[in-house]
Write an enzyme that holds these catalytic residues in place. Structure first.
Site, PDB file in Angstrom:
ATOM      1  N   ASP A 184     -39.175 -23.650  10.131  1.00 21.64           N
ATOM      2  CA  ASP A 184     -40.324 -23.422   9.265  1.00 21.64           C
ATOM      3  C   ASP A 184     -40.876 -21.999   9.329  1.00 21.64           C
ATOM      4  O   ASP A 184     -41.775 -21.657   8.569  1.00 21.64           O
ATOM      5  CB  ASP A 184     -41.451 -24.409   9.627  1.00 21.64           C
ATOM      6  CG  ASP A 184     -41.064 -25.840   9.297  1.00 21.64           C
ATOM      7  OD1 ASP A 184     -40.483 -26.044   8.221  1.00 21.64           O
ATOM      8  OD2 ASP A 184     -41.329 -26.740  10.103  1.00 21.64           O
ATOM      9  N   HIS A 193     -39.895 -26.187  19.546  1.00 22.96           N
ATOM     10  CA  HIS A 193     -39.222 -27.362  18.993  1.00 22.96           C
ATOM     11  C   HIS A 193     -39.008 -28.367  20.101  1.00 22.96           C
ATOM     12  O   HIS A 193     -38.726 -27.989  21.236  1.00 22.96           O
ATOM     13  CB  HIS A 193     -37.871 -26.964  18.379  1.00 22.96           C
ATOM     14  CG  HIS A 193     -37.330 -27.988  17.455  1.00 22.96           C
ATOM     15  ND1 HIS A 193     -36.610 -29.076  17.885  1.00 22.96           N
ATOM     16  CD2 HIS A 193     -37.443 -28.108  16.107  1.00 22.96           C
ATOM     17  CE1 HIS A 193     -36.292 -29.813  16.842  1.00 22.96           C
ATOM     18  NE2 HIS A 193     -36.781 -29.262  15.754  1.00 22.96           N
TER      19      HIS A 193
HETATM   20  N1  CMC Z   1     -47.439 -21.875  20.410  1.00 18.96           N
HETATM   21  C1  CMC Z   1     -47.912 -21.772  21.677  1.00 18.96           C
HETATM   22  N2  CMC Z   1     -47.537 -22.586  22.704  1.00 18.96           N
HETATM   23  C2  CMC Z   1     -46.648 -23.533  22.414  1.00 18.96           C
HETATM   24  C3  CMC Z   1     -46.105 -23.701  21.136  1.00 18.96           C
HETATM   25  C4  CMC Z   1     -46.534 -22.828  20.110  1.00 18.96           C
HETATM   26  N3  CMC Z   1     -46.053 -22.940  18.880  1.00 18.96           N
HETATM   27  N4  CMC Z   1     -45.254 -24.733  21.151  1.00 18.96           N
HETATM   28  C5  CMC Z   1     -45.236 -25.220  22.389  1.00 18.96           C
HETATM   29  N5  CMC Z   1     -46.079 -24.487  23.168  1.00 18.96           N
HETATM   30  C6  CMC Z   1     -46.289 -24.673  24.623  1.00 18.96           C
HETATM   31  C7  CMC Z   1     -47.178 -25.875  24.906  1.00 18.96           C
HETATM   32  O1  CMC Z   1     -48.539 -25.513  24.944  1.00 18.96           O
HETATM   33  C8  CMC Z   1     -46.648 -26.311  26.260  1.00 18.96           C
HETATM   34  O2  CMC Z   1     -47.143 -25.433  27.218  1.00 18.96           O
HETATM   35  P1  CMC Z   1     -47.433 -25.964  28.751  1.00 18.96           P
HETATM   36  O3  CMC Z   1     -46.101 -26.390  29.290  1.00 18.96           O
HETATM   37  O4  CMC Z   1     -48.013 -24.780  29.441  1.00 18.96           O
HETATM   38  O5  CMC Z   1     -48.401 -27.101  28.587  1.00 18.96           O
HETATM   39  C9  CMC Z   1     -45.138 -26.053  26.145  1.00 18.96           C
HETATM   40  O6  CMC Z   1     -45.016 -24.973  25.203  1.00 18.96           O
HETATM   41  C10 CMC Z   1     -44.328 -27.254  25.651  1.00 18.96           C
HETATM   42  O7  CMC Z   1     -44.869 -27.657  24.406  1.00 18.96           O
HETATM   43  P2  CMC Z   1     -45.070 -29.173  23.947  1.00 18.96           P
HETATM   44  O8  CMC Z   1     -46.183 -29.236  22.956  1.00 18.96           O
HETATM   45  O9  CMC Z   1     -45.159 -30.055  25.148  1.00 18.96           O
HETATM   46  O10 CMC Z   1     -43.674 -29.457  23.243  1.00 18.96           O
HETATM   47  P3  CMC Z   1     -43.360 -30.632  22.252  1.00 18.96           P
HETATM   48  O11 CMC Z   1     -41.899 -30.831  22.316  1.00 18.96           O
HETATM   49  O12 CMC Z   1     -44.223 -31.815  22.507  1.00 18.96           O
HETATM   50  O13 CMC Z   1     -43.781 -30.049  20.807  1.00 18.96           O
HETATM   51  C11 CMC Z   1     -43.745 -28.818  18.780  1.00 18.96           C
HETATM   52  C12 CMC Z   1     -42.911 -29.403  19.927  1.00 18.96           C
HETATM   53  C13 CMC Z   1     -42.793 -28.397  17.663  1.00 18.96           C
HETATM   54  C14 CMC Z   1     -44.679 -29.892  18.211  1.00 18.96           C
HETATM   55  C15 CMC Z   1     -44.549 -27.605  19.311  1.00 18.96           C
HETATM   56  O14 CMC Z   1     -43.672 -26.606  19.779  1.00 18.96           O
HETATM   57  C16 CMC Z   1     -45.475 -27.025  18.249  1.00 18.96           C
HETATM   58  O15 CMC Z   1     -46.600 -27.499  18.087  1.00 18.96           O
HETATM   59  N6  CMC Z   1     -45.030 -25.966  17.480  1.00 18.96           N
HETATM   60  C17 CMC Z   1     -45.809 -25.437  16.397  1.00 18.96           C
HETATM   61  C18 CMC Z   1     -45.683 -26.309  15.154  1.00 18.96           C
HETATM   62  C19 CMC Z   1     -44.339 -26.168  14.490  1.00 18.96           C
HETATM   63  O16 CMC Z   1     -43.841 -25.070  14.254  1.00 18.96           O
HETATM   64  N7  CMC Z   1     -43.760 -27.308  14.116  1.00 18.96           N
HETATM   65  C20 CMC Z   1     -42.457 -27.357  13.410  1.00 18.96           C
HETATM   66  C21 CMC Z   1     -41.400 -27.960  14.281  1.00 18.96           C
HETATM   67  S1  CMC Z   1     -39.735 -27.719  13.668  1.00 18.96           S
HETATM   68  C22 CMC Z   1     -39.629 -28.424  12.117  1.00 18.96           C
HETATM   69  C23 CMC Z   1     -40.004 -29.838  11.986  1.00 18.96           C
HETATM   70  O17 CMC Z   1     -40.102 -30.618  12.926  1.00 18.96           O
HETATM   71  O18 CMC Z   1     -40.199 -30.217  10.867  1.00 18.96           O
END
Ligand code: CMC
Length: 427
Positions: free
Chosen positions: A363, A306
């Protein structure tokens, strides 16, 4: 005492005031930055950018705290009714019973759709994704309710609010029923807001509808948990579209489109599809953990991570407990629930996820409950949109009442410098 942050640049030192929130959060007010320094801030994804001051939701991602208007999410999910929470979010206080009755009656008076809108719904191909259909129909509502466009007074705002609170559940139920091949029907004026949604969705054409309290209560809880989450992608979209005075229905339609994506609300669909894939592939959790950590593999553990929570998402805890209870009470054994629990345990014990503070989000378990209710996977995010509606409305209303300026970020241009046009025969 006014606090300042000092910026030194180009031999000059400029001070910017700090803004303090009611929970001691601090921000640097950089409104005068460009005028004073000719600099702008650059923050892709708005990871450190506050777009507004808001009195609706407090979220402490480090501690896993979520409060609507000061009330803990656990308290509301346990004790409140979704419509009370909607009133609280939109108008700032829990309603008295008279206020709640009036709100419900005003909404019910608007719980119908122009028959011509039915024709638009019927013309979508049956394979159309329900989120695309819902967004289009919500946008089309403006054409049938032109008075909701550029509202100015609080009274006009209230009329637009009860209209969309009345009409969106009908659209959601119809989008679901169309996808399920069921006839489009209205609900029952005598029922409560959530009970009526369940009836509109699940009523079969060949038998008397009997309400199932387990489903009604689970739906009430899920809608409350989804109701508001401050400046996320879809809510920021609603505020920015509304900031051009485009109107509530158009703003909500844009919010629905933003919510659709798998990184946001669409994750509930993506989670169940992922769990199904793992099940069909023999349930090998370790294989999928390796894929999730492999940067060359596009696979991510959906329902994990998140932007703001660097601790357990408090909504995920409540939904996990509810998933266990709902499936048990309905007598459903869903193999994907077991896979989800194993996957969660594996991720929580894995240094990759621990180091990055990646926990299950709202989710991760919600789709399993929706599926147990009989809702098709592609319709999960439509349910999220229905729950988020009061949050979008509250944020839109706050933005308009605060007379916020039109949202218009700046950029740093990194393209070509000036060059003369090259005629087609010279390229
Ligand atoms: N699986 C594997 N690695 C992950 C995941 C995941 N679900 N989420 C984040 N990471 C890693 C990412 O690769 C990065 O690694 P590194 O630092 O080595 O490059 C690190 O964790 C930070 O991630 P980020 O993508 O920079 O974080 P963000 O704040 O930009 O993204 C997110 C947040 C929710 C988009 C992301 O965690 C994600 O894609 N999660 C899966 C999709 C999901 O469940 N979304 C629902 C979010 S909550 C409800 C809503 O918003 O509606």
């Amino acid at each position: 005492m006014v606090k300042f942050a000092k910026l030194s640049y180009d031999g000059k030192s400029v001070e910017f005031p700090l803004v303090e929130g009611t929970e001691d959060e601090l921000a640097i007010d950089i409104k005068s930055l460009r005028a004073a320094t000719n600099l702008i801030t650059l923050d892709p994804g708005f990871k450190n950018t506050g777009s507004c001051q808001s009195a609706i939701t407090f979220l402490d991602g480090e501690k896993g705290v979520l409060r609507y208007r000061g009330y803990d999410i656990e308290d509301l999910a346990k004790n409140a009714d979704f419509l009370e929470v909607a009133f609280l979010l939109i108008f700032g206080e829990l309603p008295t019973s008279e206020q709640l009755d009036k709100f419900l009656v005003d909404i019910k008076e608007e719980s119908y759709i122009d028959e011509d809108l039915k024709k638009i719904l019927e013309s979508f191909p049956s394979a159309a994704h329900p989120m695309g259909v819902l967004s289009s129909l919500t946008s089309a509502l403006t054409a049938f309710n032109p008075k909701t466009f550029d509202v100015e007074s609080e009274d006009e705002m209230y009329r637009a609010i009860v209209r969309i609170m009345g009409k969106l559940p009908v659209l959601v139920a119809w989008v679901f029923r169309k996808k399920s091949g069921l006839p489009l029907k209205y609900g029952d004026y005598a029922l409560g807001y959530v009970e009526n949604i369940a009836r509109m969705m699940f009523r079969k054409p060949n038998k008397e509808y009997v309400a199932n309290p387990i489903i009604d209560q689970a739906l009430n809880k899920l809608l409350i948990l989804h109701a508001e989450h401050e400046q996320n992608c879809s809510t920021s979209t609603v505020r920015i579209v509304g900031s051009s005075h485009a109107g509530l229905f158009a703003s909500v339609a844009a919010g629905i489109s933003a919510l659709w994506g798998p990184l946001h609300g669409g994750a509930n669909q993506a989670v169940v599809e992922m769990l199904e894939d793992i099940r069909k592939d023999g349930g090998d959790i370790d294989k999928y953990m390796i894929k999730a950590k492999d940067k060359s593999d596009p696979f991510r553990l959906m329902g994990f991570g998140h932007r703001v929570y660097k601790n357990f998402d408090p909504r995920a805890r409540i939904i996990k407990k509810a998933a266990n209870e709902v499936l048990e009470n309905l007598g459903i054994v869903d193999p994907v629930l077991e896979i989800a629990k194993k996957l969660e345990q594996a991720a929580l014990n894995d240094p990759y996820f621990a180091d990055r503070k990646l926990y299950p989000n709202v989710d991760f378990y919600s789709g399993i409950i929706y599926r147990a209710m009989g809702i098709s996977t592609e319709t999960f995010t439509v349910m999220f949109a229905l729950g988020r509606l009061p949050g979008w409305i509250a944020q839109w209303r706050e933005m308009r009442l605060n007379k916020e300026p039109i949202g218009r970020p700046r950029q740093i241009y990194v393209g070509q410098n000036q060059r003369p046009f090259v005629p087609l025969n010279k390229r």
